[in-house]
Scaffold this motif. Sequence first.
Motif, short mmCIF file in Angstrom:
data_model
loop_
_atom_site.label_atom_id
_atom_site.label_comp_id
_atom_site.label_asym_id
_atom_site.label_seq_id
_atom_site.Cartn_x
_atom_site.Cartn_y
_atom_site.Cartn_z
N THR A 159 0.84 -1.20 0.00
CA THR A 159 0.00 0.00 0.00
C THR A 159 0.88 1.25 0.00
OG1 THR A 159 -1.73 -1.15 1.24
CG2 THR A 159 -1.81 1.25 1.21
N SER A 241 -3.52 0.32 -3.25
CA SER A 241 -2.94 -0.98 -2.89
C SER A 241 -2.61 -1.78 -4.14
CB SER A 241 -3.90 -1.77 -2.00
OG SER A 241 -4.09 -1.14 -0.76
N ASP A 468 -8.72 -7.83 2.83
CA ASP A 468 -8.44 -6.52 2.24
C ASP A 468 -7.82 -6.60 0.86
OD1 ASP A 468 -9.33 -5.17 4.53
OD2 ASP A 468 -7.39 -5.43 5.53
N ARG A 471 -8.92 -4.67 -2.63
CA ARG A 471 -8.57 -3.31 -3.02
C ARG A 471 -7.33 -3.25 -3.90
NH1 ARG A 471 -8.14 -0.74 2.89
NH2 ARG A 471 -6.56 -2.38 2.91
#
Length: 568
Positions: A159, A241, A468, A471
């Motif tokens: 990220t 990301s 996650d 993303r």
Amino acid sequence: MGLLRLLVLAVLASEPGVAGGAETVGNASEGVLEFSIGKFRYFELNRPEDAILRHISSNVSFVIFQIHSQYQNTTVSFSHTLLPNTSGTGTDKGLVFILRPEESMCTWYLETLDSKPVQNMAIPLSYSERDPVPGGCNLEFDLDIDPNIYLEYNFFDTTIKFAPANLGYARGTDPLPCDIGTGRDSRWRLLYDVYQYFLPENDITQEGLLEHLQRMAEVPQVKANAIKVVTLTANDKTSVSFSSLRGQGVIYNVIVRDPLLNTSAAYVPAHTYACSFEAKEDNCSSLGRVSTKVFFTLFALLGLFICFFGHRFWKTELFFIGFIFMGFFFYILITRLTLIKYDVRLILTAVTGSVGGILLVAAWWRFGILTFCMLCVGLVLGFLISSVTFFTPLGNLKVFHDDGVFWVTFSCIAVLIPVVFMGCLRILNILTCGFIGSYSVVLAFDSYLYTSLSYITLNVLKRALNVDFHRAFTNVPFQTNDFIILAVWGMLAVSGITLQIRRERGRPFFPPHPYKLWKRERERRVTNILDPSYHIPPLRERLYGRLTQIKELFQKEQPAGERTPLLL
């Protein structure tokens, strides 16, 4: 000493300019490094140094000074007193120097806390009052104006974060307010282009990194060499990301654009290998665990056999398919629910996959349901085809960043394959043997030598393991190694499919039901006394006879005694 340095800086400021070019490695006298606008300079930093930039043009409004190293941290500051809002420490750091009227010289202070000398590369870049100021509206990080890209990574994703920019302004004037008004005359009109640049595969050298960083520092070079991943507006969150690529060097940069004035400026580029150079185990120089190499090497040997002989050895293929099915889902389950070490997880996955393969073979032997077995075979091929589909740029579409849309679409493609081939099951089986068996060789290659093709399935596994990961953009490099391995994969798949189709021509599509054959054979032996097998003793008696023979091997031989009759 401080007075002496100031005198040296004053003398240097009064000297005539030096012609630009790619500057060489070196340290200036009395700890002073001299820079020129837009010129890269290599130097070795092992003690505090002062950096100076002189003869700045009057039309320059601000200067961004950036310094880079491979993995050792360097500190850059406006002064010898290190304060959070006037200094930065890291491998890719920069500062924005706002020029006052009539100012033509900038100075910075450089140092490193590393015990070893640090090889650095630095460059000052100038911008005019019409250019946007990177990080000019920083509210999150320590620096007042922060042009840096902050990078965090783990096994799953990388990220990047950066501070919003502000509109440019002339020397001696105040910057525009950041959060007053959202019209065309405010910073909200600015756009942010996020770029990604891949280093050559398997290249983790310091020289290679610093050379390629030169292509990501200035706006024209970034646009010419890097891949634009996404464009953010001022309303979007300044965070993006990407899928982590362990051992693969990647450089990120952001270009802020002012569409009204048609101007732009670049942030300070940041790089990562998604691994540590200083870790004692599994560092960037020794990626790939022994357990991973053993697992995928054995898996590839079995897959290579299936690629060329899978349809003929039907039970072996079913074991291979059952191993993939059970092993994949078990690894996801045990990883999400436990904190067991990787090596233990891999061993348990191998054991559970073997059990799954045995169960599928046993189900075929006892029940002989061809449709069920071919459904499993078709779903494995569908999984690979669906993974390849989302490995393309299609997988980076914004709609597929939603987990629900992604998994429904992924499942539909996977289920579609066995449905389409339901009328020609032998072709489906041979195609699965060819593509799945040859892809196992690709995975084995990746455990020894990096290849982006392994991320065809690894990205799907990451998405199943990490909540996650939806993303992340899943771009990967496609370079010489990948073209070679892709050619090997295609050659193996085509060869295996062609060989099996030619060899199976004129043969039965699938073997008969094993349990029925065994039962019929047993009944035939019981009723047909002319069959030699009819006279074979039962299994219990045969085992007892074998044990008796073995026991006789360990018995001491008895004396023969008198064997002839006595003469009377």
